[in-house]
Scaffold this active site. Structure first.
Site, short mmCIF file in Angstrom:
data_model
loop_
_atom_site.label_atom_id
_atom_site.label_comp_id
_atom_site.label_asym_id
_atom_site.label_seq_id
_atom_site.Cartn_x
_atom_site.Cartn_y
_atom_site.Cartn_z
N ASP A 1 31.27 1.66 14.65
CA ASP A 1 30.21 1.31 13.69
C ASP A 1 30.72 0.34 12.63
O ASP A 1 29.93 -0.28 11.92
CB ASP A 1 29.69 2.58 12.98
CG ASP A 1 28.38 3.07 13.58
OD1 ASP A 1 27.65 2.24 14.17
OD2 ASP A 1 28.09 4.27 13.44
N GLN B 1 26.19 9.70 14.16
CA GLN B 1 24.87 9.20 13.75
C GLN B 1 24.58 9.61 12.30
O GLN B 1 24.68 10.78 11.95
CB GLN B 1 23.79 9.75 14.70
CG GLN B 1 22.39 9.24 14.42
CD GLN B 1 22.26 7.73 14.62
OE1 GLN B 1 22.80 7.16 15.56
NE2 GLN B 1 21.55 7.07 13.73
N LYS C 1 21.01 4.48 22.14
CA LYS C 1 22.42 4.08 22.27
C LYS C 1 22.98 4.58 23.60
O LYS C 1 23.69 3.86 24.30
CB LYS C 1 23.24 4.64 21.08
CG LYS C 1 22.92 3.91 19.79
CD LYS C 1 23.48 4.57 18.55
CE LYS C 1 22.93 3.87 17.30
NZ LYS C 1 23.32 4.50 16.04
#
Ligand code: NDP
Length: 278
Positions: free
Chosen positions: A119, A96, A52
């Site tokens: 997200d 994460q 990422k």
């Protein structure tokens, strides 16, 4: 033989488009910034986080990295998220997952301000998707819609079957297909006669988390098959939830693993980051 839907090429194309957008923003004095938080040092998570950050660097998004110790408390993580929520120079916040077991994931997801929820996991983002309002959409299903559209596959009016009903893939996938005017069925582990259900699909999206479960008996001839699964076998080779060699000869288009859905997830995360500056 099926057309292979090339997720690598499509994601590269999206990243190039984003790079251009970010360059324009930069010229206007606007810098997109993503805060990436990892708790602990799970090797798979470290790889995802690394990828990422690499994608951010490529596109021109500034990434702020928070690598926290495994023993970080829920309270400490919530304090950091609170700070990042309030920082005007931070547009997106990504935590994460999975988190260590002593931290409640739901609580953390809810703590991120929906405007920074790149997200798309916050209940407000999911609710917005459900009632057709603007908001961030979970990256993997959003990437699948892009794969279909950019491959010239019509969605409106099609029978779509999604196998799997997880909050991050199956459910948002079904909602997105519905938004695109498909007729949508969601199947799961309690579905009876799964083969009969999946054989109805013009577009079959599989997110079951079971290696090579979907063989040609589950697929209508000429269907489009999207394989979300990722598994590593004993020989360290990647495979999906679909038995590719068995299914590819009978469908019209299929995503390979690797190189199908996987690369799209990061591309759509980058897209959400760029959108977050708005
Ligand atoms: P989950 O384990 O959260 O969900 C799996 C779903 O499949 C559940 O809804 C479950 O039903 C259903 N299911 C399990 N077994 C069967 C069965 N025998 N018949 C029918 N349905 C079944 O998985 P995720 O959605 O998180 O992920 C699915 C796959 O996609 C995994 O392989 C994962 O690694 C991969 N993935 C890939 C991503 C990418 O970027 N390419 C991103 C995210 C995930 P029930 O609800 O009844 O238990």
């Amino acid at each position: 033989m099926a057309n292979i839907i090339d997720g690598k090429a499509i994601s590269a194309q999206i990243k190039e488009e984003l790079k251009e957008k970010v360059a324009v923003m930069e010229a206007e004095g606007r810098q997109v910034t993503l805060a990436v938080i990892q708790v602990g040092s799970d090797p798979a998570s470290s790889v995802y986080v690394g990828n990422k950050k690499k994608a951010c660097a490529y596109i021109g998004i500034r990434s702020l990295s928070y690598e926290l110790e495994e023993k970080t408390t829920e309270e400490e993580l919530l304090v950091l998220i609170g700070e990042l929520n309030n920082r005007e120079d931070v547009n997106g916040i990504l935590v994460q997952l999975p988190l260590p077991s002593h931290i409640e994931e739901d609580k953390i997801i809810k703590a991120i301000r929906p405007e920074k929820d790149v997200d798309g996991f916050h209940p407000q983002s999911v609710g917005a998707l459900c009632i057709g309002q603007p908001g961030f959409v979970s990256c993997t299903p959003a990437g699948i819609i892009q794969l279909l559209k950019r491959s010239g596959i019509e969605i409106a009016g099609k029978e779509c079957v999604v196998v799997g009903r997880s909050n991050i893939v199956g459910k948002p996938m079904a909602l997105l297909l519905l938004r695109e005017n498909a007729t949508v069925t969601v199947a799961h582990s309690k579905t009876k006669d799964l083969k009969d259900v999946t054989r109805r699909a013009d577009i079959l999206v599989v997110a079951v988390g079971r290696p090579k479960m979907i063989t040609k008996e589950y697929v209508k001839e000429g269907a489009v098959v999207i394989d979300v699964g990722i598994h590593r076998n004993a020989g360290n080779k990647l495979c999906g939830d679909v038995d590719y060699d068995d299914v590819a000869p009978i469908c019209s288009a299929i995503t390979p693993v690797p190189g199908g859905v996987g690369p799209m997830t990061i591309a759509m995360l980058m897209n959400n980051c760029v959108e977050s500056i708005k």
